[in-house]
Design a protein around this motif. Structure first.
Motif, mmCIF file in Angstrom:
data_model
loop_
_atom_site.group_PDB
_atom_site.id
_atom_site.type_symbol
_atom_site.label_atom_id
_atom_site.label_comp_id
_atom_site.label_asym_id
_atom_site.label_seq_id
_atom_site.Cartn_x
_atom_site.Cartn_y
_atom_site.Cartn_z
ATOM 1 N N ASP A 127 4.192 -0.958 13.692
ATOM 2 C CA ASP A 127 5.578 -0.629 14.038
ATOM 3 C C ASP A 127 6.529 -1.746 13.621
ATOM 4 O OD1 ASP A 127 4.846 1.796 15.190
ATOM 5 O OD2 ASP A 127 4.509 0.883 17.160
ATOM 6 N N SER A 128 6.025 -2.972 13.637
ATOM 7 C CA SER A 128 6.848 -4.136 13.297
ATOM 8 C C SER A 128 5.960 -5.199 12.656
ATOM 9 C CB SER A 128 7.504 -4.702 14.556
ATOM 10 O OG SER A 128 8.104 -5.960 14.281
ATOM 11 N N LEU A 129 6.563 -5.987 11.785
ATOM 12 C CA LEU A 129 5.837 -7.098 11.161
ATOM 13 C C LEU A 129 6.154 -8.426 11.847
ATOM 14 C CD1 LEU A 129 6.272 -6.136 7.393
ATOM 15 C CD2 LEU A 129 4.165 -6.010 8.728
ATOM 16 N N ARG A 130 6.915 -8.354 12.926
ATOM 17 C CA ARG A 130 7.223 -9.583 13.671
ATOM 18 C C ARG A 130 5.956 -10.099 14.353
ATOM 19 N NH1 ARG A 130 12.649 -10.281 13.806
ATOM 20 N NH2 ARG A 130 13.876 -8.443 13.241
ATOM 21 N N VAL B 126 -0.781 -0.713 -7.243
ATOM 22 C CA VAL B 126 0.301 -0.254 -6.366
ATOM 23 C C VAL B 126 0.089 -0.796 -4.951
ATOM 24 C CG1 VAL B 126 1.339 1.786 -5.270
ATOM 25 C CG2 VAL B 126 0.802 1.806 -7.727
ATOM 26 N N MET B 127 -1.166 -0.748 -4.489
ATOM 27 C CA MET B 127 -1.495 -1.287 -3.162
ATOM 28 C C MET B 127 -1.184 -2.779 -3.098
ATOM 29 S SD MET B 127 -3.991 -3.275 -1.507
ATOM 30 C CE MET B 127 -5.487 -3.153 -2.493
ATOM 31 N N ARG B 128 -1.565 -3.510 -4.138
ATOM 32 C CA ARG B 128 -1.334 -4.964 -4.158
ATOM 33 C C ARG B 128 0.160 -5.282 -4.085
ATOM 34 N NH1 ARG B 128 -0.182 -8.211 -8.891
ATOM 35 N NH2 ARG B 128 -0.104 -10.390 -8.211
ATOM 36 N N GLU B 129 0.961 -4.545 -4.841
ATOM 37 C CA GLU B 129 2.402 -4.799 -4.835
ATOM 38 C C GLU B 129 2.988 -4.537 -3.451
ATOM 39 O OE1 GLU B 129 6.177 -2.939 -7.169
ATOM 40 O OE2 GLU B 129 4.529 -3.690 -8.411
ATOM 41 N N SER B 130 2.552 -3.453 -2.820
ATOM 42 C CA SER B 130 3.002 -3.132 -1.469
ATOM 43 C C SER B 130 2.571 -4.217 -0.484
ATOM 44 C CB SER B 130 2.427 -1.778 -1.047
ATOM 45 O OG SER B 130 2.622 -1.542 0.330
ATOM 46 N N LEU B 131 1.324 -4.673 -0.627
ATOM 47 C CA LEU B 131 0.787 -5.692 0.282
ATOM 48 C C LEU B 131 1.553 -7.004 0.152
ATOM 49 C CD1 LEU B 131 -1.392 -6.347 2.372
ATOM 50 C CD2 LEU B 131 -2.894 -7.034 0.494
ATOM 51 N N MET B 132 1.873 -7.410 -1.079
ATOM 52 C CA MET B 132 2.634 -8.653 -1.273
ATOM 53 C C MET B 132 3.994 -8.573 -0.586
ATOM 54 S SD MET B 132 1.980 -10.250 -5.048
ATOM 55 C CE MET B 132 2.592 -8.832 -5.949
ATOM 56 N N ASN B 133 4.640 -7.408 -0.677
ATOM 57 C CA ASN B 133 5.941 -7.239 -0.029
ATOM 58 C C ASN B 133 5.816 -7.294 1.489
ATOM 59 O OD1 ASN B 133 7.996 -6.897 -2.132
ATOM 60 N ND2 ASN B 133 6.807 -5.126 -2.754
ATOM 61 N N LEU B 134 4.774 -6.667 2.026
ATOM 62 C CA LEU B 134 4.531 -6.729 3.470
ATOM 63 C C LEU B 134 4.268 -8.171 3.909
ATOM 64 C CD1 LEU B 134 2.223 -3.587 3.790
ATOM 65 C CD2 LEU B 134 4.485 -3.834 4.827
ATOM 66 N N CYS B 135 3.462 -8.881 3.116
ATOM 67 C CA CYS B 135 3.167 -10.293 3.426
ATOM 68 C C CYS B 135 4.430 -11.140 3.410
ATOM 69 C CB CYS B 135 2.167 -10.854 2.413
ATOM 70 S SG CYS B 135 0.492 -10.231 2.589
ATOM 71 N N GLY B 136 5.273 -10.906 2.414
ATOM 72 C CA GLY B 136 6.512 -11.668 2.306
ATOM 73 C C GLY B 136 7.424 -11.459 3.504
ATOM 74 N N ARG B 137 7.539 -10.205 3.933
ATOM 75 C CA ARG B 137 8.382 -9.900 5.097
ATOM 76 C C ARG B 137 7.793 -10.507 6.364
ATOM 77 N NH1 ARG B 137 8.356 -3.732 4.802
ATOM 78 N NH2 ARG B 137 9.270 -3.894 6.895
ATOM 79 N N ALA B 138 6.473 -10.375 6.521
ATOM 80 C CA ALA B 138 5.819 -10.932 7.716
ATOM 81 C C ALA B 138 5.941 -12.449 7.747
ATOM 82 C CB ALA B 138 4.346 -10.513 7.741
ATOM 83 N N GLU B 139 5.813 -13.071 6.577
ATOM 84 C CA GLU B 139 5.932 -14.528 6.498
ATOM 85 C C GLU B 139 7.336 -14.970 6.901
ATOM 86 O OE1 GLU B 139 5.586 -17.738 2.892
ATOM 87 O OE2 GLU B 139 3.978 -16.253 3.022
ATOM 88 N N GLY B 140 8.336 -14.206 6.464
ATOM 89 C CA GLY B 140 9.715 -14.520 6.836
ATOM 90 C C GLY B 140 9.932 -14.442 8.341
ATOM 91 N N PHE B 141 9.396 -13.389 8.977
ATOM 92 C CA PHE B 141 9.512 -13.242 10.431
ATOM 93 C C PHE B 141 8.795 -14.374 11.167
ATOM 94 C CE2 PHE B 141 10.029 -8.465 9.723
ATOM 95 C CZ PHE B 141 11.384 -8.490 10.011
#
Length: 284
Positions: free
Chosen positions: A33-36, A69-84
């Motif tokens: 639900d959240s990457l925080r 495609v999965m890898r690109e999505s995962l990198m974006n999720l990681c980047g957002r989670a890292e920012g939080f």
């Protein structure tokens, strides 16, 4: 959710098994639900990082289209989670006395120390001994590299930290403000690196964070822009990734660095995730 316990005795993981495990983790992370930061989020990303530093004979360029495609999505999720994660801990640090003495509260602080030590050694080995002015592009709310470099390795160097997010800069500024001497040498400015021009010519060394330019074409444009405006003879330190680590961060290859003189590429084999690429702008 699936469990991914990796035993210490494992020294090599087959590529197909690695991709299957990462794909399952990606599925679990995508459903959050959240990457925080939370117990569940922290556990999933901790498993992912441990998985992605395992030795594996894998070439990211050979992945299937579906896996790409999965890898690109995962990198974006990681980047957002890292920012939080960075923002939460940076905000916490601002609220405690002497925040610079409590940087080790950040879960990956030890990794940043190892990476900063490595990068400093690479810079020394390539002749950058006492830089007067350094820029860090993509510094974020918790600019650990700049702070570790400034306090342990480059004790007279001036650091200009650039990030596109004013909120991130505001928190980082408050952490450093707790040390008057360091605050004199460390500035935080909100800019898109693609809008910086002549300013880039002020620096002896520019660091480019791994998450600045997630897509290959975007990264190449940023590298070309920095190369155009940085001064001749100065160096650019670019963070990259190789093998399993490339599921977490973008890969920068030699052919992405047109116009630069390649000095060194270093790929770690310990808990450090990022590869280090050092290039110089030729003197004509």
């Amino acid at each position: 959710m699936a469990s991914f316990q990796i035993s210490n005795s494992e020294t090599q993981i087959p590529a197909q098994l690695l991709i299957a495990r990462i794909t399952q983790l990606h599925s679990s992370i995508s459903k959050l639900d959240s990457l925080r930061p939370s117990k569940q989020v922290n556990a999933l990303f901790s498993q992912l990082v441990k998985l992605c530093i395992l030795p594996c004979d894998i070439d990211i360029m050979d992945l299937s289209k579906e896996a790409q495609v999965m890898r690109e999505s995962l990198m974006n999720l990681c980047g957002r989670a890292e920012g939080f994660l960075e923002l939460e801990f940076a905000t916490l640090l601002v609220s405690v006395p002497q925040p610079l003495n409590n940087l080790n509260l950040f879960p990956y602080y030890g990794n940043y120390v190892l990476l900063a030590n490595l990068e400093h050694k690479i810079l020394l080995d390539n002749g950058l001994v006492h830089p007067h002015k350094v820029a860090f592009v993509g510094s974020g709310p918790m600019p650990l590299t700049s702070m570790i470099m400034a306090t342990h390795h480059m004790k007279s160097t001036n650091f200009d930290n650039f990030d596109i997010d004013e909120k991130a800069n505001d928190v980082a500024r408050k952490i450093v403000a707790s040390d008057a001497k360091l605050a004199k040498r460390m500035k935080f400015e909100t800019h898109d690196v693609m809008k910086l021009r002549e300013r880039l010519g002020e620096y002896d060394c520019i660091f480019l964070a791994a998450l600045v330019g997630m897509k290959k074409e975007e990264k190449r444009k940023i590298l070309g822009h920095i190369g155009k405006y940085m001064k001749e003879g100065s160096v650019l330190l670019v963070r990259s990734a190789k093998g399993t680590r490339a599921f977490l961060y973008p890969v920068v290859e030699e052919h992405d660095l047109l116009g630069f003189e390649l000095l060194t590429i270093f790929h770690p084999n310990n808990e450090v995730v990022n590869s280090v690429v050092l290039v110089r702008k030729p003197t004509f």
